[in-house]
Design a protein around this motif. Sequence first.
Motif, PDB file in Angstrom:
ATOM      1  N   UNK A 163      51.932  37.858  35.310  1.00  0.00           N
ATOM      2  CA  UNK A 163      51.386  38.090  33.974  1.00  0.00           C
ATOM      3  C   UNK A 163      52.326  37.473  32.947  1.00  0.00           C
ATOM      4  N   UNK A 164      51.759  36.994  31.876  1.00  0.00           N
ATOM      5  CA  UNK A 164      52.581  36.497  30.775  1.00  0.00           C
ATOM      6  C   UNK A 164      52.909  37.629  29.805  1.00  0.00           C
ATOM      7  N   UNK A 190      43.487  37.410  31.048  1.00  0.00           N
ATOM      8  CA  UNK A 190      42.113  37.694  31.471  1.00  0.00           C
ATOM      9  C   UNK A 190      41.375  36.402  31.812  1.00  0.00           C
ATOM     10  N   UNK A 191      41.623  35.343  31.064  1.00  0.00           N
ATOM     11  CA  UNK A 191      41.014  34.038  31.337  1.00  0.00           C
ATOM     12  C   UNK A 191      41.522  33.485  32.668  1.00  0.00           C
ATOM     13  N   UNK A 192      42.821  33.600  32.918  1.00  0.00           N
ATOM     14  CA  UNK A 192      43.387  33.127  34.184  1.00  0.00           C
ATOM     15  C   UNK A 192      42.802  33.907  35.363  1.00  0.00           C
ATOM     16  N   UNK A 193      42.614  35.228  35.192  1.00  0.00           N
ATOM     17  CA  UNK A 193      41.991  36.023  36.253  1.00  0.00           C
ATOM     18  C   UNK A 193      40.562  35.546  36.519  1.00  0.00           C
ATOM     19  N   UNK A 218      40.720  39.859  41.384  1.00  0.00           N
ATOM     20  CA  UNK A 218      41.721  40.878  41.078  1.00  0.00           C
ATOM     21  C   UNK A 218      41.534  42.081  41.984  1.00  0.00           C
ATOM     22  N   UNK A 219      42.634  42.529  42.554  1.00  0.00           N
ATOM     23  CA  UNK A 219      42.621  43.714  43.405  1.00  0.00           C
ATOM     24  C   UNK A 219      43.339  44.874  42.717  1.00  0.00           C
ATOM     25  N   UNK A 220      44.523  44.597  42.158  1.00  0.00           N
ATOM     26  CA  UNK A 220      45.295  45.667  41.528  1.00  0.00           C
ATOM     27  C   UNK A 220      46.410  45.077  40.674  1.00  0.00           C
ATOM     28  N   UNK A 221      47.018  45.940  39.904  1.00  0.00           N
ATOM     29  CA  UNK A 221      48.221  45.555  39.175  1.00  0.00           C
ATOM     30  C   UNK A 221      49.361  45.429  40.174  1.00  0.00           C
ATOM     31  N   UNK A 222      50.340  44.615  39.841  1.00  0.00           N
ATOM     32  CA  UNK A 222      51.567  44.482  40.620  1.00  0.00           C
ATOM     33  C   UNK A 222      52.718  44.432  39.617  1.00  0.00           C
ATOM     34  N   UNK A 223      53.928  44.528  40.097  1.00  0.00           N
ATOM     35  CA  UNK A 223      55.082  44.452  39.219  1.00  0.00           C
ATOM     36  C   UNK A 223      55.049  43.123  38.476  1.00  0.00           C
ATOM     37  N   UNK A 224      54.939  43.182  37.167  1.00  0.00           N
ATOM     38  CA  UNK A 224      54.913  42.012  36.275  1.00  0.00           C
ATOM     39  C   UNK A 224      53.769  41.045  36.574  1.00  0.00           C
TER      40      UNK A 224
END
Length: 185
Positions: free
Chosen positions: A9-10, A20-23, A33-39
Motif C-alpha cells: 500500500x502507498x 483502490x485503482x491498483x486493486x 483482494x483477499x485481506x489486509x496485510x502488514x503495510x
Amino acid sequence: MKQRKYMMSEGLAFSEEKDMKRLSDMASKGWVLDSFAFMGYKLRKAEPQNLIYSLDYRAVEDHNIDEYLDIFENAGWEHICSVYDTHIFAADPGTKPIYSDRSTMIDKYKQSEFTLRYITLFMLCLTAAVTVIRNTFIPGEASILHNTIHVLFVFLIAITIPATLTYAASVFRIWRVKRRNPNLE
C-alpha cells in the motif's frame, strides 16, 4: 494450494484512490483482494474480474456488524475484508459509489481522522515525555538506563513521525473535500 501475492500500500491516508485503482487493475489480471496485510494487501489468484473497490472507515460494534454489512450488500457492494475500523468493499463497475457527495465523504474521512487524532496525540505526548526524561534525568551516556531510554526514544520517533504525517494527510484530505464546497461543515 492457493496462489497468493502481496501488494504494498502507498498508505491509505496518502493515496486511497490510487490503492483502490491498483486493486481493480490487479483483479482484471486475475489477482483479487483477499485481506489486509502488514503495510499492504494479500491477493489471491482467481479468474480475471472487472471490479471496483471502495473503502469505508467506521467503528462498528460486533453486534451491529451484520446490519452494517447488509446496507452495503443491498447497494451492490460485497464486503471483502476489514481491519480495525477500515473496511474494503468490491462491486461491479457502474455500481453507485458508496460515497457520492461531499458531505458523506467528509463524514467518511472524519471517522478516520478522529481515531488518528488521539493516536497521534498520545504518541506525541509519550515521545515528549521520553525526550524530557532522556535529556534531563538520565545521567551518564554509558549507563544501561541511558542506552535503554535512547532505544525507546528512537523507537518512539520511528512511530510518531509516520503517525503525525498520516494524521496531517487525513486533515488535509478533509480540507481538500471541503474546499470543493466551502458550505459543507
